[in-house]
Motif scaffolding. Structure first.
Motif, PDB file in Angstrom:
ATOM      1  N   LEU A  78     -17.887   2.273  -3.311  1.00 24.28           N
ATOM      2  CA  LEU A  78     -17.091   1.277  -4.582  1.00 24.28           C
ATOM      3  C   LEU A  78     -15.707   0.516  -3.641  1.00 24.28           C
ATOM      4  CD1 LEU A  78     -17.758   2.685  -7.769  1.00 24.28           C
ATOM      5  CD2 LEU A  78     -19.499   1.673  -6.680  1.00 24.28           C
ATOM      6  N   ASP A  79     -14.722   1.660  -3.645  1.00 23.85           N
ATOM      7  CA  ASP A  79     -14.174   0.755  -2.887  1.00 23.85           C
ATOM      8  C   ASP A  79     -13.215   1.317  -2.108  1.00 23.85           C
ATOM      9  OD1 ASP A  79     -12.148  -1.283  -2.537  1.00 23.85           O
ATOM     10  OD2 ASP A  79     -11.477  -1.552  -4.081  1.00 23.85           O
ATOM     11  N   ALA A  80     -11.937   0.468  -1.413  1.00 23.25           N
ATOM     12  CA  ALA A  80     -11.696   1.569  -0.406  1.00 23.25           C
ATOM     13  C   ALA A  80      -9.738   1.354  -1.183  1.00 23.25           C
ATOM     14  CB  ALA A  80     -11.005   1.297   1.127  1.00 23.25           C
ATOM     15  N   LYS A  81      -8.832   2.318  -1.037  1.00 22.13           N
ATOM     16  CA  LYS A  81      -7.917   2.022  -1.424  1.00 22.13           C
ATOM     17  C   LYS A  81      -6.736   2.515  -0.387  1.00 22.13           C
ATOM     18  CE  LYS A  81      -8.896   0.641  -6.363  1.00 22.13           C
ATOM     19  NZ  LYS A  81      -8.632  -0.175  -7.492  1.00 22.13           N
ATOM     20  N   GLN A  82      -5.354   2.355  -1.383  1.00 21.19           N
ATOM     21  CA  GLN A  82      -4.177   2.870  -0.693  1.00 21.19           C
ATOM     22  C   GLN A  82      -3.002   3.215  -1.366  1.00 21.19           C
ATOM     23  OE1 GLN A  82      -2.195   0.032   2.214  1.00 21.19           O
ATOM     24  NE2 GLN A  82      -1.291   1.573   2.598  1.00 21.19           N
ATOM     25  N   GLN A  83      -2.691   4.305  -1.053  1.00 19.76           N
ATOM     26  CA  GLN A  83      -0.744   4.344  -1.844  1.00 19.76           C
ATOM     27  C   GLN A  83       0.012   4.882  -0.458  1.00 19.76           C
ATOM     28  OE1 GLN A  83      -0.050   6.404  -5.257  1.00 19.76           O
ATOM     29  NE2 GLN A  83       2.161   7.090  -4.641  1.00 19.76           N
ATOM     30  N   GLY A  84       0.763   3.884   0.381  1.00 22.88           N
ATOM     31  CA  GLY A  84       1.803   4.665   1.016  1.00 22.88           C
ATOM     32  C   GLY A  84       1.146   4.620   1.796  1.00 22.88           C
ATOM     33  N   LYS A  85       1.037   5.717   2.963  1.00 27.18           N
ATOM     34  CA  LYS A  85       0.637   6.665   4.259  1.00 27.18           C
ATOM     35  C   LYS A  85      -0.177   7.605   3.914  1.00 27.18           C
ATOM     36  CE  LYS A  85       5.078   7.101   6.634  1.00 27.18           C
ATOM     37  NZ  LYS A  85       5.677   7.851   6.879  1.00 27.18           N
ATOM     38  N   TYR A  86      -1.300   6.809   2.323  1.00 27.66           N
ATOM     39  CA  TYR A  86      -2.008   8.256   1.883  1.00 27.66           C
ATOM     40  C   TYR A  86      -3.264   6.477   1.734  1.00 27.66           C
ATOM     41  CZ  TYR A  86      -0.818  12.670   0.961  1.00 27.66           C
ATOM     42  OH  TYR A  86       0.029  13.913   1.073  1.00 27.66           O
ATOM     43  N   PHE A  87      -4.479   6.846   2.150  1.00 32.05           N
ATOM     44  CA  PHE A  87      -6.068   5.925   1.294  1.00 32.05           C
ATOM     45  C   PHE A  87      -7.308   6.827   0.851  1.00 32.05           C
ATOM     46  CE2 PHE A  87      -6.806   7.133   6.161  1.00 32.05           C
ATOM     47  CZ  PHE A  87      -7.741   7.424   6.313  1.00 32.05           C
ATOM     48  N   TRP A  88      -7.669   6.237   0.474  1.00 34.20           N
ATOM     49  CA  TRP A  88      -9.246   6.883  -0.226  1.00 34.20           C
ATOM     50  C   TRP A  88     -10.552   6.180  -0.116  1.00 34.20           C
ATOM     51  CZ3 TRP A  88      -4.885   5.794  -2.839  1.00 34.20           C
ATOM     52  CH2 TRP A  88      -4.925   5.434  -3.781  1.00 34.20           C
ATOM     53  N   LEU A  89     -11.233   6.392  -0.680  1.00 34.75           N
ATOM     54  CA  LEU A  89     -12.943   5.908  -0.113  1.00 34.75           C
ATOM     55  C   LEU A  89     -12.993   6.065  -2.296  1.00 34.75           C
ATOM     56  CD1 LEU A  89     -15.093   7.216   2.048  1.00 34.75           C
ATOM     57  CD2 LEU A  89     -13.242   4.368   1.759  1.00 34.75           C
ATOM     58  N   GLU A  90     -13.008   5.237  -3.238  1.00 30.25           N
ATOM     59  CA  GLU A  90     -13.419   5.300  -4.050  1.00 30.25           C
ATOM     60  C   GLU A  90     -14.722   5.601  -4.740  1.00 30.25           C
ATOM     61  OE1 GLU A  90     -12.207   2.505  -6.986  1.00 30.25           O
ATOM     62  OE2 GLU A  90     -10.273   3.116  -7.272  1.00 30.25           O
ATOM     63  N   MET A  91     -15.419   6.840  -4.654  1.00 28.94           N
ATOM     64  CA  MET A  91     -16.845   7.050  -5.030  1.00 28.94           C
ATOM     65  C   MET A  91     -17.507   6.340  -5.679  1.00 28.94           C
ATOM     66  SD  MET A  91     -17.592   7.932  -1.572  1.00 28.94           S
ATOM     67  CE  MET A  91     -18.734   8.186  -1.508  1.00 28.94           C
ATOM     68  N   SER A  92     -19.323   6.414  -5.858  1.00 20.65           N
ATOM     69  CA  SER A  92     -19.969   5.937  -7.564  1.00 20.65           C
ATOM     70  C   SER A  92     -19.597   6.804  -8.481  1.00 20.65           C
ATOM     71  CB  SER A  92     -21.392   5.559  -6.994  1.00 20.65           C
ATOM     72  OG  SER A  92     -21.754   6.951  -6.176  1.00 20.65           O
ATOM     73  N   SER A  93     -19.287   8.493  -8.272  1.00 19.88           N
ATOM     74  CA  SER A  93     -19.018   9.858  -8.744  1.00 19.88           C
ATOM     75  C   SER A  93     -17.833  10.597  -7.791  1.00 19.88           C
ATOM     76  CB  SER A  93     -20.028   9.912  -9.791  1.00 19.88           C
ATOM     77  OG  SER A  93     -20.792  10.649  -8.229  1.00 19.88           O
ATOM     78  N   PRO A  94     -17.212  11.322  -9.201  1.00 20.77           N
ATOM     79  CA  PRO A  94     -16.167  12.636  -7.917  1.00 20.77           C
ATOM     80  C   PRO A  94     -16.831  13.111  -7.589  1.00 20.77           C
ATOM     81  CG  PRO A  94     -15.970  11.600 -10.585  1.00 20.77           C
ATOM     82  CD  PRO A  94     -17.061  11.643 -10.163  1.00 20.77           C
TER      83      PRO A  94
END
Length: 409
Positions: free
Chosen positions: A72-88
């Motif tokens: 769905l999206d890609a986001k970050q906080q500081g030096k971390y980043f993650w992919l928001e998936m359609s489900s956990p």
């Protein structure tokens, strides 16, 4: 593009290999460009007990959890980043010291590498996972890490709660993503609550997320604050300027996607990496010649201070108050007089305690008395009867030593 791990000679002189929030912002940009809104048709992984295992994950679990899901999206906080998936669960990543994300057919590098010969190598060396999109164009992304300090996790929670669980919940706000949180008041409370060098405070991710070594130097240089000044000693004008410099440096580095060619010429960044190299810049933004430690000297010059590690500390005497006139309190003469007075008082006390009226009557040490006695015996003359004195003589008022010799016991 050169492969990671083939040698640092492929990197431009000014490249900092430690991860920074602006570099992560660059990767988030490419993830949104190539993966957002697409389904992962294939996920390939390689087992790595460091990258996956040290944070309670595994290559098998990563592959199973992401295959067939939509990004769905890609986001970050500081030096971390993650992919928001359609489900956990959602994949949360950190590059560590040398991790990177490559995209087939696109150049994600934030520096100008040497021209590679031949076609692009795919899959790339040291890859840990490869994501392949289902929709056209079928983008492929590879996470690589030859030093294996990067970390890949699976966060099993709603996408909106990722920042409320570990590890992100233990980190401070991001000055770019959370600009409304990092206010002057927030920064004032933070710096005044600790007594540590201000740069150490800024680099601690538990306080503020994303600030790395050169970013910390840059914003302190811009704010004209020495990196070793204790945080709780900052004045309100200094805190206000630090807040302004923090948002200015961090936002600009993120907006330019870590492209240093777009950084202002007056930034310290432009002058710190080429020191000692041929044809490198030899002056700081203020025109001062680069000598010794660039960071300390540049910040010192901006701050008008010289109390860095290379400055000799004044001796204790120079920090003391000026010497007073003779006889005044604190002067050498006064101290000498005090010592003489104390010695005289001590002598007087000793005389009184022994019952002698004159200092010459004070009992001499036993060793000295022995030498005097032996000398007197040698020089002793016969009496009127021709006999030598028995050594007793009259009492001179001098007490005999009461010390008991250990000989013959």
């Amino acid at each position: 593009m050169p492969e990671i791990g083939e040698g640092i000679e492929h990197q431009a002189p000014h490249v900092c290999r430690l991860m920074r929030h602006d570099i992560v912002a660059r990767i988030v940009h490419f993830l949104r460009k190539h993966l957002a809104g697409k389904t992962l048709a294939k996920v390939a992984t390689q087992t790595d007990e460091n990258v996956y295992g040290k944070v309670g994950c595994s290559a098998e679990a990563f592959e199973t959890s992401l295959t067939g899901k939509k990004v769905l999206d890609a986001k970050q906080q500081g030096k971390y980043f993650w992919l928001e998936m359609s489900s956990p669960p959602h994949p949360l990543m950190h590059f560590g010291m040398a991790g990177w994300l490559k995209i087939k057919g696109d150049d994600t590098a934030y520096y100008k590498p040497q021209k590679s010969e031949g076609p692009e190598e795919w899959p790339p060396k040291y890859w840990k996972f490869i994501l392949q999109a289902k929709e056209e164009p079928r983008s492929e992304c590879a996470y690589v890490d030859f030093r294996r300090f990067g970390r890949i996790r699976l966060i099993d929670c709603d996408a909106s709660d990722i920042r409320r669980v570990e590890p992100l919940v233990k980190n401070g706000p991001d000055p770019v993503q959370d600009a409304t949180i990092v206010t002057v008041k927030w920064l004032k409370d933070k710096v005044q609550s600790k007594r540590i060098p201000i740069k150490a405070l800024l680099l601690d991710q538990a306080n503020i997320s994303g600030i790395g070594n050169w970013v910390g130097d840059e914003l302190l240089y811009d704010a004209k604050i020495h990196p070793e000044q204790y945080s709780n000693t900052l004045s309100e004008p200094q805190i206000a300027q630090l807040h302004k410099s923090m948002h200015y440096v961090c936002k600009l580095s993120v907006d330019t996607l870590a492209d240093s060619s777009k950084f202002p010429e007056e930034w310290l960044f432009k002058h710190r990496w080429g020191k000692g190299k041929k044809d490198s810049m030899t002056t700081l933004p203020n025109g001062k010649r680069v000598e010794g430690d660039v960071k300390a000297e540049a910040v010192d010059d901006a701050n008008g201070a010289t109390d860095n590690k290379t400055t000799k500390k004044p001796k204790a005497a120079s920090r003391a108050t000026p010497i007073q006139q003779n006889g005044e309190k604190g002067s050498p003469t006064a101290k000498k007089t005090k010592r003489s007075k104390r010695a005289a008082e001590s002598q007087e006390d000793l005389t009184t305690s022994n019952g002698f009226a004159d200092s010459k009557d004070v009992e001499e040490p036993a060793s000295k008395k022995k030498k005097i006695s032996e000398k007197s015996n040698k020089n002793e003359a016969p009496n009127s009867n021709g006999a030598k004195s028995d050594g007793k003589g009259e009492d001179t008022g001098r007490r005999r030593s009461t010390r008991v010799s250990g000989r013959g016991l």
